[in-house]
Write an enzyme that holds these catalytic residues in place. Structure first.
Site, PDB file in Angstrom:
ATOM      1  N   ASP A  54       8.828  -0.132 -13.610  1.00  0.00           N
ATOM      2  CA  ASP A  54      10.191   0.066 -14.095  1.00  0.00           C
ATOM      3  C   ASP A  54      11.141  -0.135 -12.919  1.00  0.00           C
ATOM      4  OD1 ASP A  54      12.344   0.914 -15.777  1.00  0.00           O
ATOM      5  OD2 ASP A  54      12.212   2.895 -14.851  1.00  0.00           O
ATOM      6  N   LYS A  55      12.411  -0.272 -13.202  1.00  0.00           N
ATOM      7  CA  LYS A  55      13.399  -0.443 -12.133  1.00  0.00           C
ATOM      8  C   LYS A  55      14.123   0.858 -11.819  1.00  0.00           C
ATOM      9  CE  LYS A  55      17.602  -1.789 -12.722  1.00  0.00           C
ATOM     10  NZ  LYS A  55      18.380  -0.821 -11.914  1.00  0.00           N
ATOM     11  N   ASN A 102      11.215   6.091 -21.182  1.00  0.00           N
ATOM     12  CA  ASN A 102      11.050   4.726 -21.666  1.00  0.00           C
ATOM     13  C   ASN A 102       9.856   4.024 -21.040  1.00  0.00           C
ATOM     14  OD1 ASN A 102      12.565   4.881 -19.214  1.00  0.00           O
ATOM     15  ND2 ASN A 102      13.077   2.736 -19.421  1.00  0.00           N
ATOM     16  N   THR A 137      12.346  -3.858 -17.266  1.00  0.00           N
ATOM     17  CA  THR A 137      13.496  -2.968 -17.231  1.00  0.00           C
ATOM     18  C   THR A 137      14.382  -3.178 -18.447  1.00  0.00           C
ATOM     19  OG1 THR A 137      15.478  -2.374 -15.959  1.00  0.00           O
ATOM     20  CG2 THR A 137      14.741  -4.656 -15.829  1.00  0.00           C
ATOM     21  N   PHE A 147      34.745  -7.611 -19.924  1.00  0.00           N
ATOM     22  CA  PHE A 147      33.555  -8.262 -19.418  1.00  0.00           C
ATOM     23  C   PHE A 147      32.519  -8.413 -20.527  1.00  0.00           C
ATOM     24  CE2 PHE A 147      29.252  -8.095 -17.814  1.00  0.00           C
ATOM     25  CZ  PHE A 147      29.275  -9.004 -16.772  1.00  0.00           C
ATOM     26  N   SER A 176      28.492 -10.609 -21.138  1.00  0.00           N
ATOM     27  CA  SER A 176      27.444 -11.378 -20.461  1.00  0.00           C
ATOM     28  C   SER A 176      27.740 -12.866 -20.486  1.00  0.00           C
ATOM     29  CB  SER A 176      26.083 -11.106 -21.118  1.00  0.00           C
ATOM     30  OG  SER A 176      25.740  -9.747 -21.015  1.00  0.00           O
TER      31      SER A 176
END
Length: 1455
Positions: A536-537, A1041, A881, A741, A743
């Site tokens: 995971d991150k 998670n 992630t 903003f 993506s």
């Protein structure tokens, strides 16, 4: 992908994969769609004809159980699991050992005491059951901690919940009292005892926040809270009722209050039911999946932290269902007139989907995930929310993604399957041969009147039945060929290895006094065979901290002072009480949070409205001086050179040499301080401003601006307040528009108007990705652009997240016309988003470049070095992630997962088929791979392409990266890294064809990063590699998670550091820091695997020597299954004579010292490639044992039978020469085991000599015991044995003949064909003080340890090295969905896209524009000018930055 086995292999696979848990748990099917009724009775069709609720309308309780056993299932389930664990052949082993034990109770097969025979098996079962029971008790205790966390549930006023719930399960330790329960509650996270206790009980993932938060305390069933009521009768909630420090001030009523008044009752989590109305306070966790009805915010918006679910650190906004916003007090919630029901879909494990509707008397209101908060999330920046429970317990999304607690077995145990099976076949063959030959011989010699067959004509003793009896007795005679003592030894050794891990100070986190815990003791050898790591991150690789490190302004870099003010990141963070922050003296003070674009009001501690403007009217905010620094900020950006430049800029004349830099600095930091959506919170005691943002990047940027003097003071509706070094007064800007903003846009802009006596220009302030900003710059300024690009490359090479800043002055007439078009686009009913984007593009052009920022997503200590060394060890590291693609790539660079020269292949979900994207990647980057020659794969791709069956042509995009695709592509150091998002992963895992191509592509790459993935997708990715490649996989994470991923992997590691213990309960190993993983694998894992593998084969060897001697005797005893030894020598073979050396191997052996393994990660390949254990090694040792048993038996047999050793001339007795065999066999076996030990320590000497000393002593003592005490078949043997020259001469001869082949083989290998391990042992022997880390590649022999440069990796690339120069070539980034190829320069920005908070801000701005449209343009301009002209400065004249009039030639002026 591996092909599915058929025939007996398929049958064997089914048996091996059989899960014992299926026998003790009912498979629960997902229930049907449900309707949750509130304040109204259930329909009649919810009940059967007897008035009982139907099964489909009974919902599961909120009790979550991660344990495996109950008081009733412990014994049978544990026994079955143990027999299954013995080489995974639980049915044959169960039958075998049970049959052997039963046979002992028949006199014809009995050997000695019946209970003594079954005693070893009972010892094994008892010890293992005790260990399993202890581990499960800890799971039950941690379950209890979570299930007994508390929340507020509506009660009183005759309110009842009509929905029906199932009964809670009875648990194994239901009556056990938790440590500390009923005593003084210890503050969570304080002290070593609390940390160790939390590690020991390993709280379940979704409830750790509740365990460590202030809401965990002993519950009094009469602990209730009432909403305060004004004298007028209008009810409202106060702010301080959610604070622990103010809980004593609440109107808490107990027995003396009337219970018919609606109130909030503090209830255990496990007692929360579907349909309950709950109230959650700030910083508290949600006990279930809850529909948001009302919040403390005026517009019913709340903010939640979801990092436990998706790993994202930015806060998410949730809004209440408009039809239920009246539910602000307990009385209104309990009003029967406010009845409704929630129509929900069935429970679903998709974390990003929720389909429901609220049905009231007024109509039907839609509900989606934006209106629901999930179990495992934490409430932030919101005083309270009121909601209705929709799903509980195992129906919640986080539990559906977690799965059950698996029973894992190590690869070594699985590899023992065929070995035990071989031994069983050998045993059966030996028994069959004995039975057949004995029957043949008896039938041959009985008619001849053989004396030993006298009387063999009985019904139970005759030549026809004796063969069968002999065969069965042979099973008893040779039973040690499948040694139960091996299992005891393995358990004992693994327990010691777990203790070694716990007491290893190198992986003991001193700052929190936390050790590394082995929660599953049977997987230690798997740590030495890991091929893939899935990490995971958030919280695992990173610390969830964004720190402003560097910036480039007008071509000049400011890198910050090393002595900048910074709080230690590794200091244990104290848990703040709800609604409180700590000032400089760590005292608790109230904080007022000002919502953006709100009315500016805030409730003080007395519940009175404060109508004053927060930024300007607080007594602690003086416009003449900057506010004090807020407590809790980890890093304050300081740069002495920047300070000097700012000082010069403040006093610079308009035409001086400092004027251009002054304008750039002022514009740069003004953009940082104004282009955002940050909230402000003010400490009334100190006046410090705390910035609260959904995006951690924005908080870091605004804080950095404040650190250099550009302090954002907050906002009053559309008015932004900014304090700068150039003005003594607080500047004001009117926020006109926010171009948010996304993506796709990769940028954010705000349109502001400066409110000043002399300046009311309109500015467009923009920040975003470098390529997006550069495309929109005004022509010219190429030198600045080139310099900034170089700085961006430097920032990116250091793993920093970059943003590029620009601005534009918008003429009034252009703005007026654009604003009208923008307003038309925002209210368009068709294609609104496209129109808004088109209009935004019109304004976001001709920008002026200001510079760039570099933010560090702070890593855990030692992460880059650890990943680099793991890659040197040949382990592939994948990151999974929930963060977005840019964030994942940025972390890849900073952690060494992606080298500066790596080429990134991106797969996205979208219009283009993911299958086509993968095939295109093969064709572009791996044309030599045979995947494109596979007709099945290509034909499937054509079917995916469409009706014409033609694959789309490849796009070749020239981006200045020369020769990226050429004859040497893949041979260059960079290699390839695959990045795939969640949408693409959904398609790629949809069927076997997709999985096969994805796996082939992934293994060609050096690393893989999966972004935007759900918890279930993480597990599926692990299973893809685990099952598709048969590789040994390790998963590591810290959040809820990560639970499914940890459980799916062969080895699961949970981070139990300062962020919490979310993943520990489902893990096999608990570590405090990611960097500890290196030593855990390279040292403990490698040692454990080498030790266990060596111990097991030596164990099989020593038993085959004993069985071999017994077998050779069958030739001379008529194959009657008789023992050659006196039985006690055989009985103590595995108990005393030979057990110590193999235990010593498993506990004390070292293939090489730990510092060598840490300095040379390449040595790990011996474990990763399975060199230390396997069927080949097993067969070699079995062959050794058979040969040595033959030498022992025949040499001694013919020695003693050649000429008698007795002086009286009598023939030797059987036990005379067989005792010599027993002593010789023990000595041979012990010395052979010692010969196979790599390090002879004092313990090894003791272990090797122990069995030898014992058997010599036993032989001497046992021979002199009088038969009057016990039956002693060898009484008097000492008179013949020790006086015989054969005894003293044959034993050394046998030792030499047995050990010489292995000794010579080892000597030849070490001298003429040494491996890397042997070389390093020799180096350490010759020079014990040599620093291996600095001499890692001594001579030519060690060069082979380095991994060759290949398509997938490069050793030069794997080490941690200084940032490359700008002249170094950078790798490419290819988006396979679009064909666009670019160079990555570190862009990343995390924020919630299209969230409720942004929607609310846009709505308020739109409303303001609608009001302004009612006035004529002329009137509006006149009013604005009049307003500005009437503002008079009350302080001295400000120091303005140098500026000229806004003519075109001076259009470089800044805000």
């Amino acid at each position: 992908m591996s092909h599915k086995p058929t025939g007996w292999r398929a049958w064997y696979g089914k048996v091996a994969a059989f899960d014992i848990a299926q026998l003790f748990s009912q498979k629960r099917t997902i229930g049907p769609p449900r309707k949750v009724y509130v304040n109204e009775d259930l329909p009649a069709d919810y009940y059967d004809h007897k008035g009982r609720p139907k099964k489909e309308h009974i919902y599961t309780s909120n009790q979550v159980i991660t344990s495996k056993y109950t008081i009733f299932t412990f014994l049978p389930r544990n026994l079955l699991e143990q027999f299954r664990r013995i080489a995974n052949m639980w049915v044959p082993n169960f039958i075998f050992f049970l049959a052997i034990a039963i046979l002992q109770f028949f006199s014809i097969f009995s050997t000695i005491n019946k209970g003594l025979v079954i005693f070893p098996l009972l010892v094994v079962l008892t010890i293992t059951a005790a260990k399993d029971g202890y581990e499960d008790i800890k799971r039950h205790q941690s379950d209890r901690r979570v299930n007994y966390s508390v929340t507020r549930v509506l009660s009183g006023a005759n309110w009842t919940n009509p929905n029906h719930m199932s009964n809670k399960a009875k648990t194994f330790v239901r009556g056990l009292k938790l440590p500390g329960r009923g005593k003084k509650v210890t503050k969570a996270g304080s002290g070593r005892d609390q940390d160790i206790e939390m590690l020991a009980v390993a709280a379940p993932p979704e409830g750790v926040a509740a365990v460590t938060s202030p809401q965990q305390h002993p519950v009094d069933e009469h602990d209730i809270e009432y909403d305060d009521v004004r004298t007028s009768g209008t009810a409202y909630t106060d702010d301080h009722d959610t604070s622990i420090s103010h809980r004593a001030q609440n109107l808490l009523h107990h027995h003396d209050e009337k219970q018919d008044r609606a109130h909030w009752k503090r209830t255990n989590w496990e007692d929360v039911s579907v349909g309950d109305i709950v109230k959650i306070a700030n910083h508290e966790s949600f006990p279930a999946d809850i529909l948001v009805c009302a919040t403390s915010d005026d517009e019913n918006v709340c903010f939640v932290e979801t990092k436990n679910l998706d790993g994202e650190t930015n806060l998410k906004s949730r809004n209440a269902v408009p039809a239920l916003t009246f539910m602000r007090t307990a009385q209104e919630c309990a009003d029967r007139g406010h009845s409704f029901y929630v129509d929900c879909d069935r429970p679903d494990d998709n974390m990003y989907r929720m389909t429901a509707a609220v049905v009231t008397k007024e109509g039907r209101s839609p509900v989606d995930l934006q209106n629901v908060v999930l179990r495992g999330t934490v409430l932030r920046n919101t005083e309270w929310i009121v909601g209705v429970v929709l799903f509980t317990g195992v129906d919640t999304k986080i539990v559906l993604n977690a799965g059950g607690t698996p029973s894992k077995r190590s690869r070594v145990e699985r590899q023992m399957n065929p070995q035990v099976f071989i031994n069983l076949i050998m045993l059966a063959a030996m028994a069959l041969v004995c039975g057949i030959v004995d029957a043949v011989l008896e039938q041959k010699y009985y008619p001849l009147g053989a004396p030993w067959l006298f009387g063999d004509d009985q019904s139970d003793d005759n030549t026809h039945i004796n063969g069968l009896i002999t065969a069965i007795f042979a099973l008893v005679t040779f039973q040690n060929i499948v040694p139960i003592s091996l299992y005891i030894s393995i358990e004992a050794v693994r327990t010691c290895q777990a203790v070694f891990i716990y007491f290893d100070k190198e992986i003991w986190y001193e700052k929190t006094d936390q050790a590394t815990l082995a929660r599953s003791w049977n997987l230690s050898d798997d740590l030495g065979q890991i091929e893939y790591i899935f990490s995971d991150k958030t919280g695992t690789l990173t610390q969830n901290l964004m720190i402003f490190r560097q910036c480039s302004v007008n071509g000049k870099v400011y890198r910050g002072d090393e002595s900048a003010v910074e709080e230690p990141s590794d200091k244990p963070a104290e848990k703040k009480d709800e609604g409180e922050v700590a000032n400089g003296e760590n005292s608790a003070v109230n904080v007022r949070v000002v919502s953006p674009l709100s009315s500016g009001t805030a409730s003080n501690s007395n519940g009175q409205d404060n109508q004053k403007d927060t930024p300007s009217t607080s007594s602690t905010l003086d416009g003449d001086r900057p506010p004090p620094r807020a407590a809790g900020v980890v890093h304050h950006f300081q740069d002495s050179e920047l300070k000097t430049d700012l000082d010069n800029a403040v006093h610079a004349a308009p035409e001086s040499e400092h004027a251009p830099l002054a304008r750039s600095l002022h514009g740069f930091f003004s953009v940082l301080a104004l282009c955002h959506t940050v909230l402000t919170a003010i400490d009334p005691a100190t006046g410090a401003i705390e910035y609260k943002a959904q995006s951690p990047d924005e908080a870091a940027l605004v804080q950095a601006a404040a650190d250099v003097g550009y302090v954002f003071r907050g906002r009053d509706r559309e008015i932004l307040h900014l304090q700068t070094p150039f003005h003594d007064e607080v500047e004001k800007y009117e926020l006109l528009h926010i171009l948010e903003f996304t993506s796709a846009r990769k940028r954010m802009s705000v349109v502001v108007r400066k409110l000043d006596d002399e300046d009311h220009r309109v500015f467009l302030l923009t920040k975003g990705a470098d390529n997006i900003i550069f495309e929109r710059l005004k022509p010219g300024g190429d030198d600045l652009k080139q310099t900034t690009t170089q700085h961006l490359d430097e920032f990116a090479s250091e793993g920093l997240r970059t943003l590029t800043l620009a601005y534009r002055i918008v003429p009034d007439d252009e703005y007026e016309s654009w604003s009208e078009r923008y307003e038309e686009a925002t209210v368009s009913l068709e294609d609104r988003e496209t129109k808004i984007e088109a209009v935004s593009e019109e304004l976001e052009k001709d920008l002026r470049l200001l510079g760039a920022t570099a933010i560090e997503d702070r890593l855990q200590d030692g992460v880059p070095e650890t990943i680099a060394d793991l890659k040197r060890a040949g382990i592939k590291v994948w990151v999974a992630t929930g963060d977005k693609l840019e964030t994942a790539i940025a972390i890849g660079y900073s952690t060494n997962l992606i080298a500066a020269e790596s080429n990134i292949i991106i797969l996205r979900g979208g219009d283009k088929s993911v299958y086509q994207q993968m095939l295109s990647a093969f064709e572009q980057f791996f044309p030599e791979h045979n995947v494109l020659e596979n007709d099945n794969i290509v034909n499937y791709g054509r079917a995916q392409a469409g009706e014409d069956g033609q694959l789309p042509p490849l796009q070749r995009v020239n981006t200045g990266v020369s020769s990226l695709v050429g004859h040497d592509n893949g041979d260059r150091p960079g290699g390839f890294v695959l990045v795939i998002d969640g949408a693409a992963l959904t398609q790629a895992l949809s069927d076997d064809q997709h999985k096969e191509v994805l796996l082939k592509l992934a293994v060609e790459c050096e690393g893989v990063i999966c972004c935007r993935v759900s918890p279930l997708q993480k597990a599926l990715v692990v299973l893809l590699v685990k099952e598709g490649l048969g590789a040994m996989c390790l998963a590591i994470g810290d959040g809820a998670n990560d639970v499914s991923m940890i459980q799916a992997a062969d080895v699961g590691v949970g981070i139990s550091g300062e962020e919490g213990l979310q993943a520990v309960n489902s893990s096999d190993y608990a570590i405090a820091q990611f960097r500890f993983l290196k030593r855990l694998l390279l040292v403990h894992g490698h040692w454990s695997y080498a030790r266990n593998g060596n111990m097991i084969v030596n164990f099989f060897y020593k038993n085959i020597v004993c069985i071999g001697v017994l077998w050779w005797f069958m030739i001379y005893c008529g194959w009657s299954s008789q023992y050659v030894f006196e039985y006690t020598y055989l009985l103590w073979w595995n108990s005393f004579w030979t057990i110590a050396p193999v235990i010593a191997i498993g506990v004390f052996d070292r293939i090489v010292d730990d510092d060598v393994l840490m300095a040379l990660p390449e040595l790990y390949r011996y474990g990763r490639e399975g060199k230390w254990f396997g069927t080949r090694l097993f067969l070699i040792y079995m062959f050794d044992g058979i040969v040595q048993s033959a030498i022992i038996f025949f040499v001694l047999l013919y020695t003693y039978h050649s000429t008698t050793t007795r002086t009286d001339g009598y023939q030797v007795a059987q036990y005379e020469f067989s005792t010599t065999m027993a002593v010789a066999a023990v000595m041979v076996v012990n010395f052979f085991n010692g010969l196979n030990t790599n390090v002879w320590t004092g313990w090894v000497f003791f272990a090797v000599s122990l069995g030898i000393v014992l058997i010599w002593a036993y032989t001497a003592i046992y021979s002199i015991i009088s038969p009057g005490w016990i039956v002693v078949p060898v009484f008097g043997n000492d008179h013949y044995l020790f006086h015989s020259a054969y005894f003293w001469l044959a034993i050394p001869l046998v030792l030499t003949l047995c050990l010489a082949p292995r000794y010579l083989a080892k000597a030849w290998k070490f001298g003429f064909n040494p491996d890397d391990i042997s070389i390093m042992r020799w180096v350490r022997k010759r020079d014990p003080h040599l620093d291996i880390m600095n001499h890692a590649h001594i001579g030519g022999a060690l060069r082979d340890m380095r991994r060759p440069i290949s398509q997938a990796s490069s050793t030069d690339n794997l080490s941690v090295r200084p940032a490359p120069s700008i002249a170094d070539a950078r790798g490419s980034r290819t988006d396979m969905a679009t064909g666009i190829r670019s160079v990555h320069r570190g862009f990343d920005f995390a924020t919630e896209e299209g969230g409720v908070a942004m929607r609310r801000m846009q709505t308020n701005l739109s409303s303001r524009r609608q009001v302004n449209l009612l006035s004529s343009p002329t009137k509006r301009r006149k009013r604005g000018g009049s307003l500005v002209s009437t503002i008079r400065r009350t302080l001295r004249k400000p120091k303005t930055p140098p500026a000229a009039d806004p003519s075109p030639e001076h259009d470089h002026d800044h805000p």
